[in-house]
Enzyme design. Structure first.
Site, short mmCIF file in Angstrom:
data_model
loop_
_atom_site.label_atom_id
_atom_site.label_comp_id
_atom_site.label_asym_id
_atom_site.label_seq_id
_atom_site.Cartn_x
_atom_site.Cartn_y
_atom_site.Cartn_z
CB CYS A 67 38.42 47.10 34.84
SG CYS A 67 37.50 45.56 34.91
CD GLU A 69 42.92 46.28 34.75
OE1 GLU A 69 41.91 46.80 35.28
OE2 GLU A 69 43.29 45.12 34.98
CB CYS A 106 38.78 41.17 33.31
SG CYS A 106 38.23 42.65 32.44
CB CYS A 109 41.03 45.10 30.98
SG CYS A 109 39.83 45.98 32.01
N1 THU Z 1 38.48 44.85 38.30
C1 THU Z 1 39.41 45.69 37.77
O1 THU Z 1 39.41 46.89 38.06
N2 THU Z 1 40.33 45.17 36.91
C2 THU Z 1 40.38 43.85 36.53
O2 THU Z 1 41.16 43.51 35.66
C3 THU Z 1 39.51 42.88 37.18
C4 THU Z 1 38.42 43.44 38.01
C5 THU Z 1 37.48 45.40 39.20
C6 THU Z 1 36.09 45.43 38.64
C7 THU Z 1 35.25 45.41 39.89
O3 THU Z 1 35.11 46.75 40.36
C8 THU Z 1 36.10 44.64 40.91
O4 THU Z 1 37.42 44.65 40.38
C9 THU Z 1 35.65 43.23 41.14
O5 THU Z 1 35.53 42.53 39.95
#
Ligand code: THU
Length: 154
Positions: A67, A69, A106, A109
């Site tokens: 992610c 974050e 999420c 994170c």
């Molecule tokens: N993702 C993030 O970068 N941050 C979050 O808090 C939620 C999800 C990304 C992970 C993945 O590459 C895509 O979003 C779909 O889940």
């Protein structure tokens, strides 16, 4: 506790938050997300004003996706050790669409953000574009993760 402010428009936020939002938006262009086609950008600001941008990075082995974050937090810790993080903004977009998509960090994170905050003993302000297409400003990582698991539980 889960106290936060909401704003209908980014323009209503303070100057630092608006700046971080713009940096997070810019960072979405470096997202590597061919699988989800969901581009996430994050930007944090350190106590000395340094801004660190980051974006989600995916892999054909799906569980390895990272992610935005955590990319930005780990980058800041590795490149600027010992600095305290003052604030962080995160935004998301679908590939080929201009508008932001509401998205919240999420659970994984939130847990990592929480431990960064514990380590530096100073709240990290978090701004995000969330449900209802409103801007949310959380005063700390702890306010995004009530009853967090931490080292004192071990
Ligand atoms: N993702 C993030 O970068 N941050 C979050 O808090 C939620 C999800 C990304 C992970 C993945 O590459 C895509 O979003 C779909 O889940």
């Amino acid at each position: 506790m889960s106290d936060y402010l909401t704003f209908d428009a980014a323009e209503s936020l303070d100057r630092e938050s608006r700046y971080l939002i713009n940096k997070a938006k810019e960072a979405t262009s470096h997202s590597y997300s061919p699988y989800s086609k969901f581009k996430v950008g994050a930007a944090l600001i350190l106590d000395d004003g340094t801004v660190v941008p980051g974006s989600n990075q995916e892999n054909a082995s799906y569980p390895l996706c990272m992610c935005a974050e955590r990319v930005v937090l780990y980058a800041a810790s590795a490149i600027y050790p010992g600095h305290k993080i003052h604030g962080l903004a995160v935004v998301a977009q679908r590939a080929k669409e201009k508008d932001l998509v509401p998205a919240t960090p999420c659970g994984a994170c939130r847990q990592v953000l929480f431990e960064f905050e514990e380590r530096q003993k100073k709240p990290i302000r978090i701004v995000l574009f969330g449900p209802g297409k409103k801007w949310f400003q959380f005063p700390s990582a702890a306010s995004l993760l009530p009853l967090a698991f931490d080292k004192n539980s071990l």
